[in-house]
Design a protein around this motif. Structure first.
Motif, PDB file in Angstrom:
ATOM      1  N   PHE A 194       0.845  -1.194   0.000  1.00 52.49           N
ATOM      2  CA  PHE A 194       0.000   0.000   0.000  1.00 52.49           C
ATOM      3  C   PHE A 194       0.878   1.241   0.000  1.00 52.49           C
ATOM      4  O   PHE A 194       2.096   1.176   0.211  1.00 52.49           O
ATOM      5  CB  PHE A 194      -0.964   0.002   1.193  1.00 52.49           C
ATOM      6  N   LEU A 195       0.245   2.369  -0.231  1.00 51.54           N
ATOM      7  CA  LEU A 195       0.934   3.655  -0.235  1.00 51.54           C
ATOM      8  C   LEU A 195       0.806   4.301   1.135  1.00 51.54           C
ATOM      9  O   LEU A 195      -0.305   4.627   1.548  1.00 51.54           O
ATOM     10  CB  LEU A 195       0.335   4.587  -1.284  1.00 51.54           C
ATOM     11  N   PRO A 196       1.904   4.492   1.874  1.00 49.91           N
ATOM     12  CA  PRO A 196       1.791   5.191   3.155  1.00 49.91           C
ATOM     13  C   PRO A 196       1.402   6.655   2.980  1.00 49.91           C
ATOM     14  O   PRO A 196       0.806   7.259   3.860  1.00 49.91           O
ATOM     15  CB  PRO A 196       3.185   5.043   3.761  1.00 49.91           C
ATOM     16  N   ILE A 206       4.880   0.466   0.168  1.00 48.08           N
ATOM     17  CA  ILE A 206       5.594  -0.364   1.129  1.00 48.08           C
ATOM     18  C   ILE A 206       4.788  -1.650   1.330  1.00 48.08           C
ATOM     19  O   ILE A 206       3.619  -1.730   0.936  1.00 48.08           O
ATOM     20  CB  ILE A 206       5.799   0.344   2.481  1.00 48.08           C
ATOM     21  N   THR A 207       5.399  -2.656   1.931  1.00 54.23           N
ATOM     22  CA  THR A 207       4.703  -3.886   2.287  1.00 54.23           C
ATOM     23  C   THR A 207       4.672  -4.011   3.796  1.00 54.23           C
ATOM     24  O   THR A 207       5.718  -3.908   4.453  1.00 54.23           O
ATOM     25  CB  THR A 207       5.403  -5.114   1.674  1.00 54.23           C
ATOM     26  N   LEU A 209       1.695  -4.541   7.510  1.00 53.79           N
ATOM     27  CA  LEU A 209       0.342  -4.762   8.019  1.00 53.79           C
ATOM     28  C   LEU A 209      -0.567  -3.605   7.613  1.00 53.79           C
ATOM     29  O   LEU A 209      -0.188  -2.436   7.696  1.00 53.79           O
ATOM     30  CB  LEU A 209       0.372  -4.869   9.545  1.00 53.79           C
ATOM     31  N   SER A 210      -1.769  -3.960   7.175  1.00 53.23           N
ATOM     32  CA  SER A 210      -2.738  -2.939   6.802  1.00 53.23           C
ATOM     33  C   SER A 210      -2.992  -1.990   7.968  1.00 53.23           C
ATOM     34  O   SER A 210      -3.135  -2.412   9.121  1.00 53.23           O
ATOM     35  CB  SER A 210      -4.064  -3.586   6.394  1.00 53.23           C
ATOM     36  N   ARG A 211      -3.063  -0.707   7.675  1.00 52.25           N
ATOM     37  CA  ARG A 211      -3.352   0.314   8.681  1.00 52.25           C
ATOM     38  C   ARG A 211      -4.805   0.792   8.609  1.00 52.25           C
ATOM     39  O   ARG A 211      -5.228   1.632   9.418  1.00 52.25           O
ATOM     40  CB  ARG A 211      -2.425   1.507   8.477  1.00 52.25           C
ATOM     41  N   LYS A 212      -5.548   0.275   7.633  1.00 51.16           N
ATOM     42  CA  LYS A 212      -6.925   0.725   7.430  1.00 51.16           C
ATOM     43  C   LYS A 212      -7.862  -0.481   7.312  1.00 51.16           C
ATOM     44  O   LYS A 212      -8.536  -0.687   6.310  1.00 51.16           O
ATOM     45  CB  LYS A 212      -7.041   1.599   6.179  1.00 51.16           C
ATOM     46  N   LEU A 213      -7.889  -1.288   8.377  1.00 54.00           N
ATOM     47  CA  LEU A 213      -8.750  -2.463   8.395  1.00 54.00           C
ATOM     48  C   LEU A 213     -10.196  -2.030   8.643  1.00 54.00           C
ATOM     49  O   LEU A 213     -10.471  -1.245   9.550  1.00 54.00           O
ATOM     50  CB  LEU A 213      -8.292  -3.435   9.477  1.00 54.00           C
ATOM     51  N   ASP A 214     -11.121  -2.569   7.859  1.00 57.18           N
ATOM     52  CA  ASP A 214     -12.512  -2.118   7.877  1.00 57.18           C
ATOM     53  C   ASP A 214     -13.448  -3.328   7.839  1.00 57.18           C
ATOM     54  O   ASP A 214     -13.054  -4.447   7.526  1.00 57.18           O
ATOM     55  CB  ASP A 214     -12.769  -1.225   6.659  1.00 57.18           C
ATOM     56  N   ILE A 257      -4.630  -1.252   1.226  1.00 55.69           N
ATOM     57  CA  ILE A 257      -4.230  -2.207   0.187  1.00 55.69           C
ATOM     58  C   ILE A 257      -5.157  -2.091  -1.019  1.00 55.69           C
ATOM     59  O   ILE A 257      -4.726  -2.103  -2.176  1.00 55.69           O
ATOM     60  CB  ILE A 257      -4.237  -3.638   0.759  1.00 55.69           C
ATOM     61  N   GLN A 258      -6.449  -1.940  -0.741  1.00 52.06           N
ATOM     62  CA  GLN A 258      -7.437  -1.821  -1.807  1.00 52.06           C
ATOM     63  C   GLN A 258      -7.175  -0.591  -2.680  1.00 52.06           C
ATOM     64  O   GLN A 258      -7.249  -0.649  -3.915  1.00 52.06           O
ATOM     65  CB  GLN A 258      -8.842  -1.744  -1.211  1.00 52.06           C
TER      66      GLN A 258
END
Length: 456
Positions: A194-196, A206-207, A209-214, A257-258
Protein backbone atom coordinates in the motif's frame (compact mmCIF):
# COMPACT_ATOMS: atom_id res chain seq x y z
CA UNK A 1 -48.56 -15.90 16.75
CA UNK A 2 -47.96 -19.48 17.87
CA UNK A 3 -46.12 -20.28 21.10
CA UNK A 4 -43.55 -23.01 21.60
CA UNK A 5 -43.12 -25.53 24.41
CA UNK A 6 -39.32 -25.10 24.24
CA UNK A 7 -38.29 -23.21 27.43
CA UNK A 8 -36.67 -19.79 27.64
CA UNK A 9 -37.48 -18.46 24.17
CA UNK A 10 -37.30 -14.75 24.95
CA UNK A 11 -39.50 -12.31 23.02
CA UNK A 12 -36.40 -10.63 21.56
CA UNK A 13 -34.84 -13.90 20.45
CA UNK A 14 -33.78 -14.04 16.79
CA UNK A 15 -34.75 -17.68 16.77
CA UNK A 16 -38.50 -17.68 17.32
CA UNK A 17 -40.89 -20.37 16.13
CA UNK A 18 -41.46 -18.21 13.04
CA UNK A 19 -37.81 -18.62 12.02
CA UNK A 20 -36.20 -22.05 12.60
CA UNK A 21 -32.95 -21.38 10.71
CA UNK A 22 -30.74 -24.29 9.70
CA UNK A 23 -27.08 -24.74 10.62
CA UNK A 24 -24.23 -27.22 10.93
CA UNK A 25 -22.68 -27.87 14.33
CA UNK A 26 -20.91 -30.28 16.61
CA UNK A 27 -22.11 -30.94 20.14
CA UNK A 28 -20.75 -32.54 23.27
CA UNK A 29 -22.92 -35.58 22.56
CA UNK A 30 -21.95 -35.76 18.87
CA UNK A 31 -18.92 -33.64 17.91
CA UNK A 32 -19.07 -34.68 14.24
CA UNK A 33 -20.63 -31.76 12.25
CA UNK A 34 -24.29 -32.33 11.40
CA UNK A 35 -27.53 -30.40 10.88
CA UNK A 36 -29.75 -28.64 13.40
CA UNK A 37 -32.25 -25.81 13.64
CA UNK A 38 -32.15 -23.02 16.22
CA UNK A 39 -35.04 -22.30 18.59
CA UNK A 40 -34.43 -19.71 21.32
CA UNK A 41 -31.25 -20.58 23.22
CA UNK A 42 -31.53 -24.23 22.15
CA UNK A 43 -31.00 -26.30 19.03
CA UNK A 44 -33.09 -29.15 17.69
CA UNK A 45 -30.61 -31.81 16.58
CA UNK A 46 -31.99 -33.00 13.22
CA UNK A 47 -29.56 -35.90 12.85
CA UNK A 48 -30.61 -37.33 16.21
CA UNK A 49 -34.29 -36.64 15.52
CA UNK A 50 -34.37 -38.56 12.24
CA UNK A 51 -32.29 -41.39 13.75
CA UNK A 52 -34.93 -42.05 16.41
CA UNK A 53 -36.81 -45.33 15.73
CA UNK A 54 -40.19 -43.76 16.50
CA UNK A 55 -39.61 -40.90 14.05
CA UNK A 56 -38.23 -43.31 11.45
CA UNK A 57 -41.40 -45.39 11.70
CA UNK A 58 -43.50 -42.28 10.98
CA UNK A 59 -41.20 -40.67 8.41
CA UNK A 60 -43.70 -40.94 5.57
CA UNK A 61 -46.31 -39.20 7.72
CA UNK A 62 -44.07 -36.51 9.24
CA UNK A 63 -41.46 -35.88 6.55
CA UNK A 64 -42.76 -37.45 3.33
CA UNK A 65 -40.25 -35.51 1.22
CA UNK A 66 -37.34 -37.05 3.13
CA UNK A 67 -38.25 -40.66 2.41
CA UNK A 68 -35.14 -42.12 0.79
CA UNK A 69 -33.06 -39.23 2.16
CA UNK A 70 -33.03 -40.17 5.82
CA UNK A 71 -29.33 -39.34 6.23
CA UNK A 72 -29.51 -35.86 4.71
CA UNK A 73 -29.09 -34.20 8.14
CA UNK A 74 -26.14 -36.40 9.11
CA UNK A 75 -23.98 -34.68 6.49
CA UNK A 76 -21.26 -32.12 7.41
CA UNK A 77 -22.93 -29.46 5.24
CA UNK A 78 -26.43 -28.41 4.20
CA UNK A 79 -25.70 -28.75 0.48
CA UNK A 80 -27.59 -32.01 -0.07
CA UNK A 81 -30.67 -30.65 1.72
CA UNK A 82 -30.41 -27.37 -0.19
CA UNK A 83 -30.37 -29.24 -3.52
CA UNK A 84 -33.73 -30.81 -2.72
CA UNK A 85 -35.44 -27.51 -3.52
CA UNK A 86 -37.71 -25.01 -1.86
CA UNK A 87 -40.80 -27.24 -1.82
CA UNK A 88 -38.89 -29.72 0.36
CA UNK A 89 -37.44 -26.98 2.57
CA UNK A 90 -40.94 -25.59 3.04
CA UNK A 91 -42.46 -28.93 4.03
CA UNK A 92 -39.65 -29.86 6.44
CA UNK A 93 -39.74 -26.45 8.13
CA UNK A 94 -43.54 -26.66 8.47
CA UNK A 95 -43.34 -30.07 10.17
CA UNK A 96 -40.56 -28.92 12.51
CA UNK A 97 -42.70 -25.94 13.44
CA UNK A 98 -45.63 -28.25 14.16
CA UNK A 99 -43.45 -30.44 16.38
CA UNK A 100 -42.23 -27.43 18.37
CA UNK A 101 -45.57 -25.64 18.79
CA UNK A 102 -47.09 -25.58 22.27
CA UNK A 103 -50.30 -26.93 20.71
CA UNK A 104 -48.43 -29.45 18.55
CA UNK A 105 -50.60 -31.93 16.62
CA UNK A 106 -47.93 -34.55 17.41
CA UNK A 107 -47.39 -34.26 21.20
CA UNK A 108 -46.26 -37.86 21.52
CA UNK A 109 -43.39 -37.45 19.05
CA UNK A 110 -41.32 -34.90 20.96
CA UNK A 111 -43.09 -32.60 23.42
CA UNK A 112 -44.30 -35.45 25.65
CA UNK A 113 -41.45 -37.82 24.82
CA UNK A 114 -38.99 -36.99 27.60
CA UNK A 115 -36.26 -39.41 26.51
CA UNK A 116 -36.14 -38.10 22.94
CA UNK A 117 -36.60 -34.50 24.04
CA UNK A 118 -33.50 -34.66 26.24
CA UNK A 119 -31.51 -36.13 23.38
CA UNK A 120 -32.45 -33.70 20.62
CA UNK A 121 -33.16 -30.38 22.40
CA UNK A 122 -29.69 -29.15 23.34
CA UNK A 123 -28.54 -25.80 24.78
CA UNK A 124 -26.62 -23.82 22.18
CA UNK A 125 -23.81 -23.27 24.69
CA UNK A 126 -22.99 -26.98 24.35
CA UNK A 127 -22.54 -26.73 20.59
CA UNK A 128 -20.02 -25.27 18.17
CA UNK A 129 -21.20 -23.82 14.86
CA UNK A 130 -19.46 -24.56 11.59
CA UNK A 131 -19.73 -22.90 8.17
CA UNK A 132 -23.16 -24.25 7.13
CA UNK A 133 -22.47 -24.96 3.46
CA UNK A 134 -19.63 -26.38 1.43
CA UNK A 135 -18.91 -23.23 -0.55
CA UNK A 136 -17.51 -23.78 -4.04
CA UNK A 137 -17.61 -20.19 -5.25
CA UNK A 138 -18.21 -16.77 -3.75
CA UNK A 139 -19.26 -13.66 -5.66
CA UNK A 140 -19.52 -10.29 -3.96
CA UNK A 141 -21.79 -7.67 -5.50
CA UNK A 142 -21.99 -3.90 -5.01
CA UNK A 143 -25.75 -3.47 -4.74
CA UNK A 144 -25.84 -1.02 -1.83
CA UNK A 145 -26.80 2.20 -3.61
CA UNK A 146 -26.06 4.66 -0.81
CA UNK A 147 -22.68 3.08 -0.10
CA UNK A 148 -21.78 3.28 -3.79
CA UNK A 149 -22.77 6.96 -3.92
CA UNK A 150 -20.90 7.84 -0.72
CA UNK A 151 -17.67 6.09 -1.71
CA UNK A 152 -17.87 7.36 -5.29
CA UNK A 153 -18.34 10.91 -4.06
CA UNK A 154 -15.40 10.50 -1.69
CA UNK A 155 -12.99 9.49 -4.43
CA UNK A 156 -14.42 10.97 -7.65
CA UNK A 157 -16.68 13.84 -6.58
CA UNK A 158 -20.47 14.12 -6.54
CA UNK A 159 -20.79 14.53 -10.32
CA UNK A 160 -19.04 11.24 -11.01
CA UNK A 161 -20.04 9.28 -7.90
CA UNK A 162 -21.60 6.37 -9.81
CA UNK A 163 -19.96 4.76 -12.80
CA UNK A 164 -22.18 4.84 -15.93
CA UNK A 165 -22.92 1.11 -15.63
CA UNK A 166 -24.13 1.16 -12.03
CA UNK A 167 -27.88 1.58 -12.60
CA UNK A 168 -27.87 -0.85 -15.55
CA UNK A 169 -26.37 -3.99 -14.03
CA UNK A 170 -25.45 -5.53 -10.67
CA UNK A 171 -21.70 -4.87 -10.39
CA UNK A 172 -19.72 -7.67 -8.75
CA UNK A 173 -16.38 -9.45 -8.44
CA UNK A 174 -15.31 -13.00 -7.65
CA UNK A 175 -14.08 -13.52 -4.08
CA UNK A 176 -12.36 -16.37 -2.27
CA UNK A 177 -14.35 -19.27 -0.81
CA UNK A 178 -11.26 -20.51 1.06
CA UNK A 179 -11.29 -17.61 3.53
CA UNK A 180 -14.98 -17.65 4.50
CA UNK A 181 -15.34 -18.27 8.23
CA UNK A 182 -18.20 -18.74 10.66
CA UNK A 183 -18.81 -16.37 13.53
CA UNK A 184 -16.15 -16.05 16.29
CA UNK A 185 -13.25 -17.01 14.02
CA UNK A 186 -10.40 -14.59 14.86
CA UNK A 187 -9.41 -12.19 12.10
CA UNK A 188 -5.73 -11.73 11.33
CA UNK A 189 -4.79 -8.22 10.20
CA UNK A 190 -3.53 -8.73 6.64
CA UNK A 191 -0.17 -7.92 5.14
CA UNK A 192 -0.04 -6.27 1.75
CA UNK A 193 1.32 -3.54 -0.46
CA UNK A 194 0.00 0.00 0.00
CA UNK A 195 0.93 3.66 -0.23
CA UNK A 196 1.79 5.19 3.16
CA UNK A 197 1.38 8.61 1.49
CA UNK A 198 -1.06 8.46 -1.44
CA UNK A 199 -0.35 12.12 -2.25
CA UNK A 200 3.37 11.55 -2.72
CA UNK A 201 4.94 11.68 -6.17
CA UNK A 202 6.45 9.40 -7.34
CA UNK A 203 4.29 6.68 -5.78
CA UNK A 204 6.38 4.61 -3.35
CA UNK A 205 4.50 1.60 -1.93
CA UNK A 206 5.59 -0.36 1.13
CA UNK A 207 4.70 -3.89 2.29
CA UNK A 208 3.38 -4.29 5.80
CA UNK A 209 0.34 -4.76 8.02
CA UNK A 210 -2.74 -2.94 6.80
CA UNK A 211 -3.35 0.31 8.68
CA UNK A 212 -6.92 0.73 7.43
CA UNK A 213 -8.75 -2.46 8.39
CA UNK A 214 -12.51 -2.12 7.88
CA UNK A 215 -15.78 -4.06 8.01
CA UNK A 216 -18.57 -4.17 5.46
CA UNK A 217 -22.17 -4.86 6.50
CA UNK A 218 -23.72 -7.19 3.93
CA UNK A 219 -26.37 -9.82 3.37
CA UNK A 220 -25.33 -13.19 1.95
CA UNK A 221 -27.40 -15.57 -0.16
CA UNK A 222 -26.81 -19.32 -0.61
CA UNK A 223 -27.71 -21.08 -3.86
CA UNK A 224 -29.91 -24.14 -3.43
CA UNK A 225 -30.34 -26.07 -6.65
CA UNK A 226 -28.24 -28.81 -8.27
CA UNK A 227 -25.57 -27.48 -10.66
CA UNK A 228 -26.83 -25.24 -13.42
CA UNK A 229 -24.70 -26.16 -16.40
CA UNK A 230 -22.55 -24.01 -18.62
CA UNK A 231 -24.56 -21.84 -20.98
CA UNK A 232 -27.81 -22.00 -18.98
CA UNK A 233 -29.08 -18.57 -17.96
CA UNK A 234 -31.49 -18.39 -15.02
CA UNK A 235 -34.52 -16.19 -15.72
CA UNK A 236 -34.89 -13.41 -13.17
CA UNK A 237 -38.47 -14.37 -12.32
CA UNK A 238 -37.45 -18.00 -11.73
CA UNK A 239 -34.39 -17.16 -9.67
CA UNK A 240 -36.17 -17.20 -6.27
CA UNK A 241 -36.40 -20.99 -6.63
CA UNK A 242 -32.59 -21.14 -6.71
CA UNK A 243 -32.22 -19.47 -3.30
CA UNK A 244 -31.79 -21.68 -0.23
CA UNK A 245 -31.53 -18.92 2.38
CA UNK A 246 -29.69 -15.95 3.77
CA UNK A 247 -26.94 -15.07 6.24
CA UNK A 248 -25.27 -11.91 7.49
CA UNK A 249 -21.89 -11.30 5.88
CA UNK A 250 -18.93 -9.16 6.94
CA UNK A 251 -16.62 -8.57 3.99
CA UNK A 252 -13.50 -7.53 5.92
CA UNK A 253 -11.53 -5.01 3.86
CA UNK A 254 -8.04 -3.51 3.95
CA UNK A 255 -8.71 -0.07 2.52
CA UNK A 256 -5.08 0.98 2.08
CA UNK A 257 -4.23 -2.21 0.19
CA UNK A 258 -7.44 -1.82 -1.81
CA UNK A 259 -6.63 1.76 -2.80
CA UNK A 260 -3.28 0.73 -4.31
CA UNK A 261 -4.30 -2.51 -6.04
CA UNK A 262 -7.84 -2.12 -7.35
CA UNK A 263 -6.99 -0.38 -10.66
CA UNK A 264 -7.32 -1.92 -13.23
CA UNK A 265 -8.83 -5.29 -12.19
CA UNK A 266 -10.55 -4.59 -8.87
CA UNK A 267 -10.12 -5.93 -5.31
CA UNK A 268 -7.70 -8.78 -4.65
CA UNK A 269 -5.45 -8.93 -1.56
CA UNK A 270 -7.57 -6.29 0.15
CA UNK A 271 -10.55 -8.68 0.25
CA UNK A 272 -9.25 -12.25 0.11
CA UNK A 273 -7.99 -12.62 3.69
CA UNK A 274 -11.32 -13.05 5.54
CA UNK A 275 -15.09 -13.01 5.15
CA UNK A 276 -17.25 -13.79 8.19
CA UNK A 277 -20.79 -15.15 7.88
CA UNK A 278 -23.44 -15.85 10.50
CA UNK A 279 -23.76 -19.61 11.07
CA UNK A 280 -27.55 -20.01 10.80
CA UNK A 281 -29.16 -20.00 7.34
CA UNK A 282 -32.52 -18.24 7.45
CA UNK A 283 -34.60 -20.03 4.83
CA UNK A 284 -36.01 -18.02 1.97
CA UNK A 285 -39.59 -18.81 3.00
CA UNK A 286 -39.01 -17.42 6.50
CA UNK A 287 -38.24 -14.01 4.98
CA UNK A 288 -41.16 -13.94 2.52
CA UNK A 289 -43.51 -12.02 4.88
CA UNK A 290 -40.98 -9.18 5.06
CA UNK A 291 -40.66 -8.31 1.38
CA UNK A 292 -40.57 -4.62 0.53
CA UNK A 293 -39.61 -2.27 -2.29
CA UNK A 294 -35.99 -1.42 -2.87
CA UNK A 295 -34.64 2.09 -2.14
CA UNK A 296 -34.02 3.35 -4.76
CA UNK A 297 -36.01 1.36 -7.31
CA UNK A 298 -34.68 2.42 -10.72
CA UNK A 299 -36.33 1.74 -14.06
CA UNK A 300 -34.61 -1.36 -15.42
CA UNK A 301 -33.95 -1.12 -19.15
CA UNK A 302 -32.59 -4.62 -19.79
CA UNK A 303 -35.30 -7.23 -20.19
CA UNK A 304 -33.35 -10.02 -18.48
CA UNK A 305 -33.27 -7.96 -15.25
CA UNK A 306 -36.95 -6.97 -15.20
CA UNK A 307 -38.44 -8.57 -12.10
CA UNK A 308 -42.22 -8.77 -11.90
CA UNK A 309 -42.21 -8.51 -8.10
CA UNK A 310 -42.05 -4.89 -7.02
CA UNK A 311 -41.40 -6.01 -3.45
CA UNK A 312 -38.09 -7.62 -4.34
CA UNK A 313 -35.93 -6.96 -1.24
CA UNK A 314 -36.46 -7.46 2.50
CA UNK A 315 -37.24 -5.16 5.42
CA UNK A 316 -34.39 -6.38 7.63
CA UNK A 317 -33.20 -4.13 10.44
CA UNK A 318 -29.42 -4.18 10.58
CA UNK A 319 -26.97 -3.07 13.26
CA UNK A 320 -23.22 -3.18 13.82
CA UNK A 321 -21.53 -3.16 17.23
CA UNK A 322 -17.88 -2.34 17.86
CA UNK A 323 -16.50 -3.81 21.09
CA UNK A 324 -13.10 -2.65 22.29
CA UNK A 325 -10.50 -4.93 23.84
CA UNK A 326 -11.65 -3.64 27.25
CA UNK A 327 -15.15 -5.00 26.58
CA UNK A 328 -16.92 -1.68 25.94
CA UNK A 329 -19.55 -1.92 23.19
CA UNK A 330 -20.96 0.83 20.96
CA UNK A 331 -23.62 0.39 18.28
CA UNK A 332 -22.06 2.30 15.39
CA UNK A 333 -24.48 1.40 12.58
CA UNK A 334 -28.26 1.19 12.23
CA UNK A 335 -29.65 0.68 8.73
CA UNK A 336 -31.93 -1.60 6.70
CA UNK A 337 -31.54 -4.18 3.91
CA UNK A 338 -34.18 -2.40 1.82
CA UNK A 339 -31.39 0.01 0.84
CA UNK A 340 -30.18 -2.58 -1.69
CA UNK A 341 -30.85 -1.41 -5.23
CA UNK A 342 -30.54 -4.83 -6.87
CA UNK A 343 -32.25 -7.98 -5.59
CA UNK A 344 -30.61 -11.40 -5.30
CA UNK A 345 -32.74 -12.80 -8.16
CA UNK A 346 -31.41 -9.98 -10.33
CA UNK A 347 -27.87 -10.82 -9.22
CA UNK A 348 -28.44 -14.48 -10.12
CA UNK A 349 -29.91 -13.59 -13.52
CA UNK A 350 -26.95 -11.35 -14.31
CA UNK A 351 -24.42 -13.86 -12.92
CA UNK A 352 -25.66 -16.61 -15.26
CA UNK A 353 -26.43 -14.46 -18.32
CA UNK A 354 -23.09 -15.16 -19.98
CA UNK A 355 -23.22 -18.89 -19.28
CA UNK A 356 -21.53 -19.10 -15.86
CA UNK A 357 -22.62 -22.27 -14.00
CA UNK A 358 -23.81 -22.01 -10.39
CA UNK A 359 -23.99 -24.79 -7.81
CA UNK A 360 -25.53 -25.62 -4.48
CA UNK A 361 -23.59 -23.83 -1.75
CA UNK A 362 -22.38 -20.96 -3.93
CA UNK A 363 -22.46 -17.76 -1.90
CA UNK A 364 -23.47 -14.31 -3.16
CA UNK A 365 -22.75 -11.17 -1.16
CA UNK A 366 -24.95 -8.11 -1.52
CA UNK A 367 -22.29 -5.44 -1.14
CA UNK A 368 -22.18 -2.92 1.67
CA UNK A 369 -25.60 -1.80 2.92
CA UNK A 370 -25.75 1.84 4.01
CA UNK A 371 -28.66 4.20 4.53
CA UNK A 372 -29.14 7.61 2.89
CA UNK A 373 -28.34 9.63 6.01
CA UNK A 374 -24.62 8.93 6.39
CA UNK A 375 -23.14 8.82 9.89
CA UNK A 376 -24.61 5.94 11.89
CA UNK A 377 -26.44 4.67 8.78
CA UNK A 378 -23.12 3.79 7.14
CA UNK A 379 -22.20 0.15 6.62
CA UNK A 380 -18.44 0.70 6.82
CA UNK A 381 -15.87 2.79 8.67
CA UNK A 382 -14.56 4.01 5.31
CA UNK A 383 -17.75 6.03 4.95
CA UNK A 384 -18.07 7.04 8.62
CA UNK A 385 -14.52 8.35 8.88
CA UNK A 386 -14.31 9.70 5.34
CA UNK A 387 -11.33 7.43 4.70
CA UNK A 388 -9.68 8.29 7.99
CA UNK A 389 -10.24 12.06 7.95
CA UNK A 390 -12.95 12.17 10.64
CA UNK A 391 -12.95 10.45 14.03
CA UNK A 392 -15.82 8.11 14.88
CA UNK A 393 -16.67 8.49 18.57
CA UNK A 394 -17.38 5.21 20.33
CA UNK A 395 -17.52 4.34 24.04
CA UNK A 396 -16.72 7.28 26.34
CA UNK A 397 -14.11 9.44 24.66
CA UNK A 398 -12.58 6.63 22.58
CA UNK A 399 -12.42 7.20 18.85
CA UNK A 400 -11.82 5.20 15.70
CA UNK A 401 -11.08 5.86 12.08
CA UNK A 402 -10.52 2.18 11.28
CA UNK A 403 -10.50 -1.08 13.27
CA UNK A 404 -7.79 -1.49 15.91
CA UNK A 405 -6.21 -4.68 17.20
CA UNK A 406 -8.44 -6.35 19.79
CA UNK A 407 -11.65 -4.80 18.42
CA UNK A 408 -14.64 -7.08 17.84
CA UNK A 409 -17.16 -6.33 15.09
CA UNK A 410 -20.63 -7.87 15.50
CA UNK A 411 -23.30 -7.69 12.79
CA UNK A 412 -26.93 -8.25 13.79
CA UNK A 413 -30.12 -8.38 11.73
CA UNK A 414 -33.77 -9.27 12.26
CA UNK A 415 -37.30 -8.87 10.91
CA UNK A 416 -40.64 -8.84 12.62
CA UNK A 417 -41.81 -7.99 16.09
CA UNK A 418 -40.80 -9.29 19.51
CA UNK A 419 -42.11 -12.77 20.08
CA UNK A 420 -42.01 -13.61 16.37
CA UNK A 421 -38.61 -12.37 15.27
CA UNK A 422 -36.89 -13.81 12.25
CA UNK A 423 -33.23 -13.04 12.87
CA UNK A 424 -29.78 -14.26 11.97
CA UNK A 425 -27.94 -14.38 15.28
CA UNK A 426 -24.57 -12.63 15.66
CA UNK A 427 -21.99 -12.45 12.87
CA UNK A 428 -18.90 -11.74 14.95
CA UNK A 429 -15.16 -11.50 14.44
CA UNK A 430 -12.38 -10.24 16.70
CA UNK A 431 -9.12 -8.85 15.34
CA UNK A 432 -6.06 -10.48 16.89
CA UNK A 433 -4.13 -8.41 19.38
CA UNK A 434 -1.28 -7.88 19.03
CA UNK A 435 -1.25 -8.27 15.27
CA UNK A 436 0.91 -11.31 14.42
CA UNK A 437 4.06 -10.90 12.40
CA UNK A 438 4.30 -12.25 8.88
CA UNK A 439 4.32 -16.06 8.72
CA UNK A 440 2.46 -18.99 10.32
CA UNK A 441 1.10 -18.45 13.82
CA UNK A 442 -0.96 -20.38 16.36
CA UNK A 443 -4.46 -19.34 17.38
CA UNK A 444 -4.61 -17.14 20.50
CA UNK A 445 -5.30 -19.03 23.73
CA UNK A 446 -8.50 -17.09 24.39
CA UNK A 447 -9.84 -18.07 20.98
CA UNK A 448 -9.20 -21.75 21.71
CA UNK A 449 -11.02 -21.39 25.04
CA UNK A 450 -13.95 -19.70 23.30
CA UNK A 451 -14.28 -22.62 20.88
CA UNK A 452 -14.24 -25.36 23.52
CA UNK A 453 -17.58 -27.15 23.94
CA UNK A 454 -19.19 -26.84 27.34
CA UNK A 455 -20.14 -30.18 28.83
CA UNK A 456 -22.23 -29.84 31.95
Amino acid sequence: MAATWVPDVDPDSDFSLENLPFGILGSTADPKPHAAVAIGTYILDLKALLADPGVKARLRELFPRLVGHENVFAQPSLNAFAEMGRAVHRQVRATLRDLLRADTPYPEVLRDNEALRKKVIVPQRRTRNEVPMKIGDYTDFYAGYHHAVAVGTMFRGADNALQPNYTHLPVGYHGRASSIFSTNMPIRRPFGQFLPDPAANPKQPITGLSRKLDFELELGCFISMPPIGHGTAVAVNDADEYIFGYVLLNDWSARDIQGWEYVPLGPFMSKNFATTISPWVVLADALEPFRTEAIPNPTVLQDYLKQWKRRKVFDIRLEVDLTTQDGNTTTITKTNAKNLMWSFPQMIAHHTLGGCPIRSGDLLGSGTISGPGGGSECGSLLEMSQNGKTDVVIYGDEKRTFIEDGDTITLRGWCGEDGARVGFGPCKGRVWSPAPEYGPVAYPDDFIRDMELLDE
